[in-house]
Design a protein around this motif. Structure first.
Motif, PDB file in Angstrom:
ATOM      1  N   ALA A   1       0.830  -1.204   0.000  1.00  0.00           N
ATOM      2  CA  ALA A   1       0.000   0.000   0.000  1.00  0.00           C
ATOM      3  C   ALA A   1       0.864   1.253   0.000  1.00  0.00           C
ATOM      4  O   ALA A   1       0.560   2.235  -0.703  1.00  0.00           O
ATOM      5  CB  ALA A   1      -0.937  -0.001   1.206  1.00  0.00           C
ATOM      6  N   LEU A   2       1.960   1.231   0.766  1.00  0.00           N
ATOM      7  CA  LEU A   2       2.828   2.403   0.845  1.00  0.00           C
ATOM      8  C   LEU A   2       3.625   2.607  -0.438  1.00  0.00           C
ATOM      9  O   LEU A   2       3.851   3.745  -0.856  1.00  0.00           O
ATOM     10  CB  LEU A   2       3.777   2.259   2.040  1.00  0.00           C
ATOM     11  CG  LEU A   2       3.098   2.286   3.410  1.00  0.00           C
ATOM     12  CD1 LEU A   2       4.124   2.116   4.523  1.00  0.00           C
ATOM     13  CD2 LEU A   2       2.323   3.572   3.607  1.00  0.00           C
TER      14      LEU A   2
ATOM     15  N   LEU B   1       3.104  15.554  -0.885  1.00  0.00           N
ATOM     16  CA  LEU B   1       3.888  15.058   0.244  1.00  0.00           C
ATOM     17  C   LEU B   1       3.067  15.121   1.533  1.00  0.00           C
ATOM     18  O   LEU B   1       3.074  14.186   2.339  1.00  0.00           O
ATOM     19  CB  LEU B   1       5.171  15.869   0.385  1.00  0.00           C
ATOM     20  CG  LEU B   1       6.181  15.362   1.411  1.00  0.00           C
ATOM     21  CD1 LEU B   1       6.678  13.975   1.025  1.00  0.00           C
ATOM     22  CD2 LEU B   1       7.343  16.329   1.543  1.00  0.00           C
ATOM     23  N   PHE B   2       2.344  16.222   1.723  1.00  0.00           N
ATOM     24  CA  PHE B   2       1.474  16.339   2.884  1.00  0.00           C
ATOM     25  C   PHE B   2       0.354  15.302   2.825  1.00  0.00           C
ATOM     26  O   PHE B   2      -0.053  14.764   3.856  1.00  0.00           O
ATOM     27  CB  PHE B   2       0.885  17.744   2.962  1.00  0.00           C
ATOM     28  CG  PHE B   2       1.723  18.715   3.734  1.00  0.00           C
ATOM     29  CD1 PHE B   2       1.275  19.241   4.925  1.00  0.00           C
ATOM     30  CD2 PHE B   2       2.969  19.099   3.269  1.00  0.00           C
ATOM     31  CE1 PHE B   2       2.039  20.137   5.650  1.00  0.00           C
ATOM     32  CE2 PHE B   2       3.751  19.995   3.979  1.00  0.00           C
ATOM     33  CZ  PHE B   2       3.289  20.522   5.181  1.00  0.00           C
ATOM     34  N   GLY B   3      -0.155  15.045   1.631  1.00  0.00           N
ATOM     35  CA  GLY B   3      -1.188  14.024   1.478  1.00  0.00           C
ATOM     36  C   GLY B   3      -0.692  12.652   1.867  1.00  0.00           C
ATOM     37  O   GLY B   3      -1.414  11.861   2.494  1.00  0.00           O
ATOM     38  N   LEU B   4       0.565  12.368   1.523  1.00  0.00           N
ATOM     39  CA  LEU B   4       1.166  11.088   1.902  1.00  0.00           C
ATOM     40  C   LEU B   4       1.294  10.984   3.419  1.00  0.00           C
ATOM     41  O   LEU B   4       0.975   9.945   4.015  1.00  0.00           O
ATOM     42  CB  LEU B   4       2.532  10.947   1.236  1.00  0.00           C
ATOM     43  CG  LEU B   4       3.281   9.629   1.448  1.00  0.00           C
ATOM     44  CD1 LEU B   4       2.441   8.438   0.994  1.00  0.00           C
ATOM     45  CD2 LEU B   4       4.616   9.653   0.709  1.00  0.00           C
ATOM     46  N   ALA B   5       1.738  12.062   4.056  1.00  0.00           N
ATOM     47  CA  ALA B   5       1.852  12.072   5.520  1.00  0.00           C
ATOM     48  C   ALA B   5       0.479  11.891   6.167  1.00  0.00           C
ATOM     49  O   ALA B   5       0.340  11.188   7.176  1.00  0.00           O
ATOM     50  CB  ALA B   5       2.490  13.374   5.984  1.00  0.00           C
ATOM     51  N   TYR B   6      -0.528  12.508   5.597  1.00  0.00           N
ATOM     52  CA  TYR B   6      -1.890  12.397   6.124  1.00  0.00           C
ATOM     53  C   TYR B   6      -2.412  10.969   6.003  1.00  0.00           C
ATOM     54  O   TYR B   6      -3.026  10.436   6.929  1.00  0.00           O
ATOM     55  CB  TYR B   6      -2.809  13.357   5.364  1.00  0.00           C
ATOM     56  CG  TYR B   6      -4.252  13.334   5.807  1.00  0.00           C
ATOM     57  CD1 TYR B   6      -4.685  14.136   6.864  1.00  0.00           C
ATOM     58  CD2 TYR B   6      -5.179  12.518   5.168  1.00  0.00           C
ATOM     59  CE1 TYR B   6      -6.010  14.113   7.267  1.00  0.00           C
ATOM     60  CE2 TYR B   6      -6.506  12.492   5.575  1.00  0.00           C
ATOM     61  CZ  TYR B   6      -6.919  13.294   6.618  1.00  0.00           C
ATOM     62  OH  TYR B   6      -8.239  13.266   7.025  1.00  0.00           O
TER      63      TYR B   6
ATOM     64  N   GLU C   1      -5.471   0.210   9.893  1.00  0.00           N
ATOM     65  CA  GLU C   1      -6.047   0.298   8.552  1.00  0.00           C
ATOM     66  C   GLU C   1      -4.961   0.637   7.535  1.00  0.00           C
ATOM     67  O   GLU C   1      -4.059   1.422   7.816  1.00  0.00           O
ATOM     68  CB  GLU C   1      -7.153   1.350   8.506  1.00  0.00           C
ATOM     69  CG  GLU C   1      -8.298   1.097   9.471  1.00  0.00           C
ATOM     70  CD  GLU C   1      -9.316   2.206   9.448  1.00  0.00           C
ATOM     71  OE1 GLU C   1      -9.164   3.143   8.630  1.00  0.00           O
ATOM     72  OE2 GLU C   1     -10.275   2.155  10.241  1.00  0.00           O
ATOM     73  N   ALA C   2      -5.082   0.045   6.367  1.00  0.00           N
ATOM     74  CA  ALA C   2      -4.121   0.341   5.299  1.00  0.00           C
ATOM     75  C   ALA C   2      -4.426   1.715   4.706  1.00  0.00           C
ATOM     76  O   ALA C   2      -5.593   2.046   4.469  1.00  0.00           O
ATOM     77  CB  ALA C   2      -4.185  -0.721   4.211  1.00  0.00           C
TER      78      ALA C   2
ATOM     79  N   GLY D   1      -7.628   7.501  -1.412  1.00  0.00           N
ATOM     80  CA  GLY D   1      -8.633   8.444  -0.942  1.00  0.00           C
ATOM     81  C   GLY D   1      -8.138   9.251   0.245  1.00  0.00           C
ATOM     82  O   GLY D   1      -8.372  10.467   0.329  1.00  0.00           O
ATOM     83  N   ASP D   2      -7.434   8.579   1.179  1.00  0.00           N
ATOM     84  CA  ASP D   2      -6.838   9.288   2.313  1.00  0.00           C
ATOM     85  C   ASP D   2      -5.811  10.299   1.820  1.00  0.00           C
ATOM     86  O   ASP D   2      -5.752  11.433   2.311  1.00  0.00           O
ATOM     87  CB  ASP D   2      -6.152   8.289   3.260  1.00  0.00           C
ATOM     88  CG  ASP D   2      -7.129   7.351   3.928  1.00  0.00           C
ATOM     89  OD1 ASP D   2      -8.290   7.737   4.132  1.00  0.00           O
ATOM     90  OD2 ASP D   2      -6.721   6.213   4.237  1.00  0.00           O
TER      91      ASP D   2
END
Length: 218
Positions: free
Chosen positions: A37-38, A59-64, A73-74, A78-79
């Motif tokens: 997933a990552l 990058l912020f979206g990835l951290a979020y 949860e994976a 969407g996250d």
């Protein structure tokens, strides 16, 4: 979580070095357990960055997105997208600050390196550690921003600075591992494709969460 870390906060057990090693093991283990997933999110982040306009927000979206891992949860695309939209402005503000400081640091390091006098050499070496300190502050600041109820970048940067001062050995160990991974990613293509940027962000998130718990800030 808007309370500030400060240099006089008493440290909880275990020791800073023990806590740092626990954080590193936990981050590496969770990264491995969620590797596919990552790696997928890392590829999404990389492709989004090709648009240029999405480089900082991606990058912020990835951290979020990584915040779902401690809940078992994976992380999902969407996250990631919710994080991109929510932190778009703060991401670009931090990117602008980085650009200004990068020009300032690099110009001074280059300029004083050309002069060749003992004073100039001393000033050059003054700006080199400042650059590393700024990187460490950001390493802490991004997860602080995500944790805070008040999404204020200045508070997050200040908390990152205070945490660095309050836990120097902890920062040296965790930050050293993160910087090593960062340089490895910049030098080689494979770590970038294998999701190592997600590991760095996961490490920063776990490092801040552990210190928040240790300092009883929530």
């Amino acid at each position: 979580m808007d309370r500030e870390v400060n240099g006089t906060t008493s440290l909880a057990k275990p020791s800073q070095s023990q806590a740092a090693l626990v954080v590193i093991r936990q981050a590496a283990g969770d990264w491995w357990d969620n590797w596919f997933a990552l790696a997928t999110l890392g590829l999404v982040w990389l492709l989004a960055s090709l648009t240029v306009v999405l480089i900082p927000p991606a990058l912020f979206g990835l951290a979020y997105a990584l915040r779902s891992i401690p809940q078992g949860e994976a992380p999902s695309v969407g996250d990631w997208w919710r994080g991109v939209r929510q932190y778009f402005g703060q991401a670009w503000l931090l990117a602008f600050i980085n650009l200004v400081l990068a020009v300032l640091f690099w110009t001074n390091i280059w300029f004083y390196g050309q002069i060749g006098t003992p004073l100039a050499e001393g000033l050059r070496w003054f700006f080199l550690p400042l650059t590393l300190i700024w990187l460490v502050i950001q390493f802490y600041a991004v997860p602080f921003l995500l944790e805070q109820e008040r999404k204020h970048l200045g508070i997050a940067l200040r908390n990152g600075f205070y945490l660095m001062l309050a836990a120097p050995l902890y920062t040296l160990i965790v930050g050293g591992v993160a910087l090593g991974l960062l340089f490895l990613t910049l030098l080689l293509v494979a770590p970038l494709l294998l999701g190592v940027p997600a590991l760095i962000l996961l490490l920063s998130s776990y490092a801040v969460t552990e210190r928040i718990t240790a300092y009883q800030l929530r």
